[in-house]
Enzyme design. Sequence first.
Site, PDB file in Angstrom:
ATOM      1  N   TYR A 122       0.844  -1.202   0.000  1.00  0.00           N
ATOM      2  CA  TYR A 122       0.000   0.000   0.000  1.00  0.00           C
ATOM      3  C   TYR A 122       0.874   1.245   0.000  1.00  0.00           C
ATOM      4  O   TYR A 122       1.886   1.310   0.707  1.00  0.00           O
ATOM      5  CB  TYR A 122      -0.887   0.015   1.259  1.00  0.00           C
ATOM      6  N   GLU A 210      -3.763   7.466  -4.018  1.00  0.00           N
ATOM      7  CA  GLU A 210      -3.663   6.190  -3.303  1.00  0.00           C
ATOM      8  C   GLU A 210      -3.413   5.056  -4.299  1.00  0.00           C
ATOM      9  O   GLU A 210      -4.167   4.888  -5.258  1.00  0.00           O
ATOM     10  CB  GLU A 210      -4.955   5.932  -2.533  1.00  0.00           C
TER      11      GLU A 210
END
Length: 260
Positions: A122, A210
């Site tokens: 991530y 993101e």
Amino acid sequence: MNIHEYQAKALLRDFGVAVPAGQVAYTPNEAAKAAEALGGDVLVVKSQIHAGGRGAGHFAEQPDGKGGVRVVKLGANGSAQIADTAAAMLGHTLVTKQTGAAGQEVRRLYIEAGVDIARELYLALLIDRASSRVTLIASTEGGMEIEEVAEQTPEKIIQASIDPVAGLQGFHARKIAFALGLQGAQIKAATAFLTSLYQAFTALDAALLEINPLVVTGEGEIIALDAKMNFDDNALYRQPQIAALRDEDEEDPAELAATQ
Ligand code: ADP
Ligand code: MG
């Protein structure tokens, strides 16, 4: 303002960020053409809606358990398979954790090359209002929502705050790469990836970027497999190419009226 995954990936690609090859499709026929152009053994058909959790989501009218991101292994007539998959998704309502119970109609698909995933990580860049700086957030728990990781295993989240004058430095990239367990050539690849990502973020007046998941491929490459971008509405006057990406179908009618 939010944009679609395929739009975010096109912007990021222009800044040198590694993303898989892909093409947008509005119809099953366009999806078949995209499949022919892309080639390969595995393609992924991805619903383009402004909400995450598509892979784990489901279509309201088709409780067959298949989600909004479908991996298709291509046989002899691969483009027909992709057209069929596209027909099963386009015009149907996808319900995810983020859409609420009403779901969102899928009007566009992204046909993307299948990637051999070794690890899912991530990565995000956002504006931290408290420090007035861009903050890098990374975690080894790719594919999971970061809010969940923050709640359950906060020690797995690493942050780096970036001085706006100096910009992203080698030590930031090394800190993130080390914490993500990257090694050898992957550290160099991650540094190049982060540098391009930071350039895209600042040049485009993004508020959030993101990458979930950021993947390490079987060959050790670092690639953005998903991309969510959100922009500062107050900067759109100087980002006409971003303003042009607005998809009114995805917006809250009250917000849209207020903007107009
Ligand atoms: P969402 O976050 O909305 O569920 P993602 O783009 O993150 O959508 O896709 C969900 C999952 O599908 C990913 O975590 C990954 O495992 C798989 N996936 C997505 N794109 C690809 C691709 N191009 N190749 C292989 N797997 C993919
Ligand atoms: Mg994702």
